[in-house]
Design a protein around this motif. Structure first.
Motif, PDB file in Angstrom:
ATOM      1  N   ASP A   1      48.955  53.965 -25.375  1.00 63.11           N
ATOM      2  CA  ASP A   1      50.094  54.862 -25.207  1.00 63.11           C
ATOM      3  C   ASP A   1      49.811  56.280 -25.672  1.00 63.11           C
ATOM      4  O   ASP A   1      50.635  57.171 -25.452  1.00 63.11           O
ATOM      5  CB  ASP A   1      51.300  54.307 -25.968  1.00 63.11           C
ATOM      6  CG  ASP A   1      51.787  52.992 -25.369  1.00 63.11           C
ATOM      7  OD1 ASP A   1      52.300  53.034 -24.240  1.00 63.11           O
ATOM      8  OD2 ASP A   1      51.609  51.940 -26.007  1.00 63.11           O
TER       9      ASP A   1
ATOM     10  N   GLU B   1      48.939  48.964 -33.442  1.00 67.03           N
ATOM     11  CA  GLU B   1      49.835  48.280 -32.514  1.00 67.03           C
ATOM     12  C   GLU B   1      51.107  47.851 -33.234  1.00 67.03           C
ATOM     13  O   GLU B   1      51.040  47.250 -34.306  1.00 67.03           O
ATOM     14  CB  GLU B   1      49.148  47.052 -31.915  1.00 67.03           C
ATOM     15  CG  GLU B   1      47.901  47.376 -31.101  1.00 67.03           C
ATOM     16  CD  GLU B   1      47.172  46.133 -30.645  1.00 67.03           C
ATOM     17  OE1 GLU B   1      47.540  45.591 -29.576  1.00 67.03           O
ATOM     18  OE2 GLU B   1      46.250  45.698 -31.367  1.00 67.03           O
ATOM     19  N   TRP B   2      52.233  48.202 -32.648  1.00 69.69           N
ATOM     20  CA  TRP B   2      53.524  47.705 -33.138  1.00 69.69           C
ATOM     21  C   TRP B   2      54.473  47.588 -31.936  1.00 69.69           C
ATOM     22  O   TRP B   2      54.358  48.333 -30.974  1.00 69.69           O
ATOM     23  CB  TRP B   2      54.111  48.611 -34.223  1.00 69.69           C
ATOM     24  CG  TRP B   2      54.535  49.982 -33.773  1.00 69.69           C
ATOM     25  CD1 TRP B   2      55.778  50.355 -33.317  1.00 69.69           C
ATOM     26  CD2 TRP B   2      53.733  51.183 -33.722  1.00 69.69           C
ATOM     27  NE1 TRP B   2      55.800  51.692 -32.999  1.00 69.69           N
ATOM     28  CE2 TRP B   2      54.564  52.221 -33.246  1.00 69.69           C
ATOM     29  CE3 TRP B   2      52.404  51.462 -34.044  1.00 69.69           C
ATOM     30  CZ2 TRP B   2      54.094  53.525 -33.065  1.00 69.69           C
ATOM     31  CZ3 TRP B   2      51.939  52.759 -33.863  1.00 69.69           C
ATOM     32  CH2 TRP B   2      52.780  53.774 -33.392  1.00 69.69           C
ATOM     33  N   ASP B   3      55.370  46.616 -32.016  1.00 65.35           N
ATOM     34  CA  ASP B   3      56.243  46.319 -30.869  1.00 65.35           C
ATOM     35  C   ASP B   3      55.346  46.192 -29.633  1.00 65.35           C
ATOM     36  O   ASP B   3      54.409  45.429 -29.629  1.00 65.35           O
ATOM     37  CB  ASP B   3      57.326  47.375 -30.728  1.00 65.35           C
ATOM     38  CG  ASP B   3      58.230  47.447 -31.951  1.00 65.35           C
ATOM     39  OD1 ASP B   3      58.406  46.402 -32.619  1.00 65.35           O
ATOM     40  OD2 ASP B   3      58.757  48.537 -32.256  1.00 65.35           O
ATOM     41  N   SER B   4      55.588  46.978 -28.608  1.00 67.85           N
ATOM     42  CA  SER B   4      54.732  46.922 -27.414  1.00 67.85           C
ATOM     43  C   SER B   4      53.831  48.150 -27.302  1.00 67.85           C
ATOM     44  O   SER B   4      53.230  48.394 -26.252  1.00 67.85           O
ATOM     45  CB  SER B   4      55.605  46.817 -26.154  1.00 67.85           C
ATOM     46  OG  SER B   4      56.464  47.953 -26.048  1.00 67.85           O
ATOM     47  N   TYR B   5      53.715  48.923 -28.388  1.00 62.07           N
ATOM     48  CA  TYR B   5      52.997  50.196 -28.344  1.00 62.07           C
ATOM     49  C   TYR B   5      51.594  50.070 -28.923  1.00 62.07           C
ATOM     50  O   TYR B   5      51.339  49.253 -29.816  1.00 62.07           O
ATOM     51  CB  TYR B   5      53.785  51.271 -29.098  1.00 62.07           C
ATOM     52  CG  TYR B   5      55.202  51.413 -28.607  1.00 62.07           C
ATOM     53  CD1 TYR B   5      55.469  51.852 -27.312  1.00 62.07           C
ATOM     54  CD2 TYR B   5      56.289  51.087 -29.419  1.00 62.07           C
ATOM     55  CE1 TYR B   5      56.769  51.975 -26.850  1.00 62.07           C
ATOM     56  CE2 TYR B   5      57.583  51.209 -28.975  1.00 62.07           C
ATOM     57  CZ  TYR B   5      57.819  51.655 -27.681  1.00 62.07           C
ATOM     58  OH  TYR B   5      59.108  51.761 -27.225  1.00 62.07           O
ATOM     59  N   ARG B   6      50.706  50.914 -28.399  1.00 65.27           N
ATOM     60  CA  ARG B   6      49.313  50.883 -28.850  1.00 65.27           C
ATOM     61  C   ARG B   6      48.780  52.325 -28.863  1.00 65.27           C
ATOM     62  O   ARG B   6      48.724  52.980 -27.818  1.00 65.27           O
ATOM     63  CB  ARG B   6      48.475  50.014 -27.910  1.00 65.27           C
ATOM     64  CG  ARG B   6      47.024  49.882 -28.309  1.00 65.27           C
ATOM     65  CD  ARG B   6      46.266  49.014 -27.317  1.00 65.27           C
ATOM     66  NE  ARG B   6      46.642  47.606 -27.428  1.00 65.27           N
ATOM     67  CZ  ARG B   6      46.930  46.814 -26.395  1.00 65.27           C
ATOM     68  NH1 ARG B   6      46.904  47.290 -25.166  1.00 65.27           N
ATOM     69  NH2 ARG B   6      47.228  45.544 -26.598  1.00 65.27           N
TER      70      ARG B   6
ATOM     71  N   LYS C   1      57.589  56.563 -31.424  1.00 64.19           N
ATOM     72  CA  LYS C   1      58.081  55.251 -31.003  1.00 64.19           C
ATOM     73  C   LYS C   1      58.639  54.447 -32.179  1.00 64.19           C
ATOM     74  O   LYS C   1      58.333  53.278 -32.378  1.00 64.19           O
ATOM     75  CB  LYS C   1      56.976  54.456 -30.310  1.00 64.19           C
ATOM     76  CG  LYS C   1      56.326  55.163 -29.135  1.00 64.19           C
ATOM     77  CD  LYS C   1      57.311  55.442 -28.019  1.00 64.19           C
ATOM     78  CE  LYS C   1      56.603  56.056 -26.809  1.00 64.19           C
ATOM     79  NZ  LYS C   1      57.570  56.380 -25.730  1.00 64.19           N
TER      80      LYS C   1
END
Length: 253
Positions: free
Chosen positions: A68, A41-46, A141
């Protein structure tokens, strides 16, 4: 980046069905291991690396409402058999992006033909958007993903380096050029199956020798069988920068 260990077990998991081995009978939650996978997970991404037969249970345990995409290492069932269980996510986002090493694309399309077919699709089948991965970097991303090619027995598979983190499972040997990609790591996740030698996996002695050669700052061992021993007993004997991962462990990179 946050890393969650969704599962840390080998292909049969721990406990093994029907086994009376003492580790399989352990009450310690750290000795109960689902099939190996991690969530990034980083920023809003998974993103998930590998989608094994325990995928549904792992998503429920971690209360995951969206992902994602899924990145695969290789085609073995303990890393791919949960692909059908992405259906609830597909109902939300449509086609699930999956990132597949070129060598295993045909294998997945054969085994999950109903997912990949374009004709006479079953209405409830999951749907995917497949991107082939080669042994060259790609961007995801805002993160540079570096495939690392190595041998799992006789087959070539991929691990992945992201920033100064690397996930290397089902590992037996590696060519020198690929090994260079693993230099200067802050965190290395590495498989260590058991105490006795194995033809397609590192045992504990081999894993620790590899760690000594690479000198990462911190190491988490995964893809563990019951034959490695009790979590708490094994970890006491490890070098100060080496730890046994366990299901549900979360680390920051």
């Amino acid at each position: 980046m946050k890393v969650t260990f969704l599962g840390t077990g080998t292909s049969q998991g721990i406990p093994v069905i029907g086994s009376t081995h003492e580790v399989c009978l352990s009450k310690d939650f750290k000795d109960k291991r689902l099939r190996s996978s991690i969530m990034l997970e980083w920023d809003s991404y998974r993103y998930i690396i590998d989608c094994g037969p325990d995928f549904r249970q792992q998503m429920l345990r971690e209360n995951v409402e969206h992902i994602d995409g899924i990145i695969f290492t290789h085609e073995h069932a303990d890393h791919t058999a949960g692909l059908d269980d992405i259906r609830p996510f597909c109902h939300k986002i449509g086609d699930m992006p999956i990132f597949v090493p070129e060598r295993i694309a045909d294998n997945l399309q054969m085994r999950f033909h109903y997912i990949f077919t374009k004709e006479n699709r079953y209405p409830g089948a999951p749907s995917v958007s497949m991107q082939l991965i080669y042994n060259k970097d790609f961007n995801l991303k805002g993160k540079q993903i570096v495939p690392v090619e190595y041998y799992h027995g006789k087959i070539l598979i991929f691990g992945y380096r992201i920033d100064n983190f690397a996930y290397i499972t089902d590992f037996k040997r590696i060519e020198p050029g690929e090994k260079e990609k693993l230099k200067g790591l802050d965190i290395l996740v590495l498989s260590a199956l058991r105490i006795a030698p194995h033809p397609t996996h590192l045992n504990l002695e081999e894993a620790l020798a590899f760690v000594k050669e690479l000198q990462p700052k911190k190491v988490y061992l995964t893809h563990i069988s019951h034959l490695l021993g009790f979590h708490n007993e094994v970890e006491k004997e490890l070098p100060s920068n080496v730890f046994l991962a366990y299901d549900g462990l979360k680390i920051e990179v």
